[in-house]
Design an enzyme around this catalytic site. Structure first.
Site, mmCIF file in Angstrom:
data_model
loop_
_atom_site.group_PDB
_atom_site.id
_atom_site.type_symbol
_atom_site.label_atom_id
_atom_site.label_comp_id
_atom_site.label_asym_id
_atom_site.label_seq_id
_atom_site.Cartn_x
_atom_site.Cartn_y
_atom_site.Cartn_z
ATOM 1 N N GLU A 158 -48.812 -51.363 -12.526
ATOM 2 C CA GLU A 158 -49.748 -51.528 -11.406
ATOM 3 C C GLU A 158 -49.577 -50.513 -10.286
ATOM 4 O O GLU A 158 -50.572 -50.014 -9.749
ATOM 5 C CB GLU A 158 -49.643 -52.953 -10.832
ATOM 6 C CG GLU A 158 -50.324 -54.016 -11.659
ATOM 7 C CD GLU A 158 -49.484 -54.540 -12.820
ATOM 8 O OE1 GLU A 158 -48.438 -53.937 -13.123
ATOM 9 O OE2 GLU A 158 -49.886 -55.551 -13.419
ATOM 10 N N GLU A 180 -47.769 -60.084 -17.541
ATOM 11 C CA GLU A 180 -47.681 -61.235 -16.631
ATOM 12 C C GLU A 180 -48.057 -62.529 -17.357
ATOM 13 O O GLU A 180 -47.432 -63.568 -17.175
ATOM 14 C CB GLU A 180 -48.595 -61.010 -15.429
ATOM 15 C CG GLU A 180 -48.112 -59.868 -14.542
ATOM 16 C CD GLU A 180 -48.985 -59.707 -13.306
ATOM 17 O OE1 GLU A 180 -50.144 -59.289 -13.471
ATOM 18 O OE2 GLU A 180 -48.512 -60.027 -12.206
#
Ligand code: NAI
Length: 697
Positions: free
Chosen positions: A134, A114
């Protein structure tokens, strides 16, 4: 995602240097440069320098040591998160008027990816692993991953990438436009990234300003449905799909805020707690117990050549795993015919891999060249480690170990792959029981990650250390345990299955139990599993135990009756179910119901339907109770190891964390009361454990 336990908090987490007007910002948070609070603070400060200093025209963000950022600091996820949080760091990169290039090597996972996607460009070294894992931890990317990634890849690619959480390599990332350039593994990554940054000539190119590419709505809907089906039981997958849908329909900042809110809601959810528990438990399990760590005699013995005795289902799987790890393998059978069958199985495994494009032909033949089939015992003399995988019969195994003892070189480690038998009784058939241990692989042995490393009474620490190291080398998750009937996994599974059999006698049908346990999240119900693996295995074991069984013990003989009728499971077309199409589709069967009803009647039980919640609770209590017993007896060294074994070898739903984690979520007093009641129902032979032992970390 990483745990940050080894971080040196005294070292500055960020170091900067300047080259040709480029500020190189280096993240120094060993071992994996987790994006901890100190890292985030340091990044914001460095970005302020970049913005303020007129001599600087661009920034390069990279990781020190052997990786970029392998993830966020998972331990923080269970606590109030410290500022600045990752989205604020990424916002600072985007708001900086000068471009920032991420230089990736090692791993850019989770928060690491990210962060990279928040930069203006990405240069990756070949071999870099990228991914947003995730959802495998019960959360979704919370720092823009669900928004920036699809702007580059499109939703059709983004949906499986995010919903499965799989890693992908730099070459794939280049195709997906997630990185702008890939440089050779031995190239100077820093220099390439600086050149790339200078080449931007001050231009910002933020992914947030791009649009999500237009794609076919029907195809997107199909991809979403497929992800939701595969991720059933998992709220994180549902939330990920919603966030991805937002990316295409909402203004960037609004969608970003919704992503963060969903991440926050999931972060402390029971599922995320369970998955984080397993994440840490898996890492803990592979570490030898503290008392050995410094023992000078616990260094593993060197292993280059492995001999596998028995080329059946397990022996061939173990051989394939060892070949894949670069070892020399001697595969020994009793007859040329049996050897030939085993070798053919291995050959067709490799042919299948090559045909499916999963392995190059050259690698397949290189691996097979290290395999030597034999029917001559003296050929095992060159092995550093011998693994026996012959029939599950103590007398046969003892006989085989006498042969091994005669032919293996002095100092070789000797292992048995037994599922249930007494490792000591096997070890003591040799003159060197100190060299013997159990290495309990799971089927298929070349695929399943779990490996129980069984300590016999005489096994020395270096022998066990060799077993653990071999396990890691084979890419397994080795869990150390002590010698006891069924070790950790089969012992708990047996207690579970026995409880499910009691429920059959008490009033449930096989499908009631299977459906309830599948609804809980078990990969398959216990009776469907039994049919799949073959009822005769359990039948044989029961017969072997018959002579020593306490006649007062509650014993359900339904399985024996089914076997006597020739119903051995799927392979014979019938077991607890009938398989109308020969193999796959289980159908419940009046014959089985009659056998079950007869068993109830013989025990004087008036059958009463049992609801799914009761079925689940009884089954889980039985597992928790057995877990408490084997922890108290020292069969398992750590409570969390039990969860690792059940999640990896027995289809226990990861998002429930395992039987120990499940127990910790319950009210102990209520559970203990229920256990007492269950003991009454189960009658003689049901040993009640102290569940409180499972609450200790
Ligand atoms: P299998 O019946 O497929 O293979 C056993 C092989 O050993 C046969 O090919 C047989 O010819 C060979 N063998 C027997 N005596 C021998 C001797 N004296 N010398 C050389 N070879 C000999 O059995 P499978 O399923 O591979 O099981 C082997 C062991 O692994 C058993 O102890 C079993 O409990 C254990 N195990 C099995 C699992 C499974 O799912 N099948 C899972 C974990 C462990």
């Amino acid at each position: 995602m990483t745990s940050d336990s080894d971080t040196d908090h005294t070292a500055p987490a960020i170091q900067t240097s300047r080259t040709d007007g480029v500020l190189v910002i280096e993240i120094c948070n060993p071992p994996v440069n987790a994006a901890s609070a100190a890292v985030r603070q340091g990044l914001v400060a460095a970005l302020q320098t970049l913005q303020a200093d007129a001599d600087l025209q661009a920034g390069v963000l990279m990781g020190a040591g052997n990786t970029f950022v392998a993830g966020s600091d998972l331990r923080e996820f269970g606590q109030p998160m410290q500022h600045p949080q990752l989205p604020a760091v990424i916002a600072a990169i985007e708001q900086c008027s000068k471009p920032v290039v991420a230089a990736l090597h090692g791993a850019a996972l989770g928060g690491g990816l990210e962060l990279a996607l928040g930069c203006d460009a990405r240069v990756a070294q070949a071999g870099t692993q990228l991914g947003l894992p995730e959802v495998t931890l019960g959360i979704i990317p919370g720092a823009g991953g669900t928004q920036r990634l699809p702007r580059r890849t499109g939703l059709l690619q983004a949906i499986p990438l995010i919903c499965r959480g799989e890693r992908f390599a730099a070459a794939q990332a280049l195709k997906l436009r997630l990185v702008d350039a890939v440089v050779d593994q031995d190239a100077d990554l820093r220099a390439h990234a600086i050149a790339h940054a200078l080449g931007l000539q001050g231009r910002k190119q933020r992914i947030r300003d791009e649009a999500v590419p237009a794609e076919d709505a029907a195809q997107i809907a199909a991809a979403e449905q497929a992800a939701l089906r595969a991720g059933k039981h998992q709220p994180a997958v549902v939330a990920a799909i919603a966030a991805l849908q937002d990316s295409a329909r909402l203004p960037f900042d609004e969608a970003l805020a919704r992503e963060r809110a969903a991440f926050e809601a999931l972060r402390l959810s029971p599922q995320a707690l369970a998955l984080r528990h397993l994440f840490f438990a898996e890492r803990e399990a592979t570490r030898p117990p503290a008392q050995w760590a410094k023992a000078p005699d616990a260094a593993p013995r060197a292993v280059q050549t492995v001999a596998v005795i028995g080329a059946g289902t397990m022996g061939t799987g173990i051989a394939i795993a060892a070949l894949g790890a670069g070892l020399q393998v001697v595969l020994l059978e009793q007859t040329p015919e049996a050897l030939d069958t085993g070798l053919q199985r291995i050959t067709s495994h490799y042919a299948g891999r090559v045909q499916a494009g999963k392995m190059g032909a050259a690698q397949a033949s290189a691996e097979q060249e290290r395999l030597h089939g034999s029917c001559h015992w003296p050929d095992i003399a060159r092995a550093d480690l011998v693994i026996e995988a012959v029939f599950e019969d103590l007398a046969v195994k003892q006989q085989v170990f006498r042969q091994i003892d005669q032919h293996a070189r002095a100092g070789a480690v000797l292992a048995t792959n037994t599922s249930y038998l007494d490792v000591d009784a096997i070890a003591r058939s040799t003159q060197r029981p100190q060299d013997v241990l159990g290495l309990h692989f799971f089927s298929p042995a070349n695929v399943m990650k779990l490996l129980e490393v069984v300590q016999g009474s005489d096994s020395t620490p270096d022998v066990l250390a060799t077993g653990l190291q071999l396990g890691r080398r084979l890419g397994k998750l080795p869990v150390l345990c002590r010698n006891a009937f069924g070790f950790i996994g089969n012992r708990i599974y047996n207690a579970y299955r026995r409880q499910c059999e009691f429920m059959l006698e008490d009033g449930a049908w096989p499908e009631d139990v299977d459906q309830a346990m599948q609804a809980f999240g078990m990969a398959m119900g216990p009776f469907a599993v039994a049919d799949l693996s073959g009822l005769d295995i359990a039948w044989r074991m029961r017969k072997a135990q018959a002579a020593t069984r306490d006649p007062r013990e509650r014993y359900v003989d339904i399985l024996d009756t089914l076997c006597e009728q020739g119903r051995l499971g799927r392979k014979s077309g019938a077991g607890y179910y009938t398989y109308a199409d020969g193999k796959h589709n289980p159908v419940s069967d009046d014959t089985v119901r009659a056998v079950i009803a007869d068993a109830s009647a013989r025990r004087g039980i008036a059958r009463k339907a049992i609801g799914p919640t009761t079925i689940q609770r009884r089954a889980l209590l039985a597992m928790a109770n057995e877990a408490a017993l084997l922890l108290a007896q020292g069969v398992a060294l750590r409570a969390s190891d039990i969860d690792v074994v059940l999640a990896h070898g027995y289809g226990f739903p990861r998002w429930e964390g395992g039987p120990v984690f499940w127990t910790r979520q319950q009210d102990l007093a209520t559970l203990t009361r229920e256990l007492q009641a269950l003991a009454q129902e189960c009658g003689h032979g049901f040993v009640v454990g102290d569940l409180s032992i499972l609450l200790q970390p």
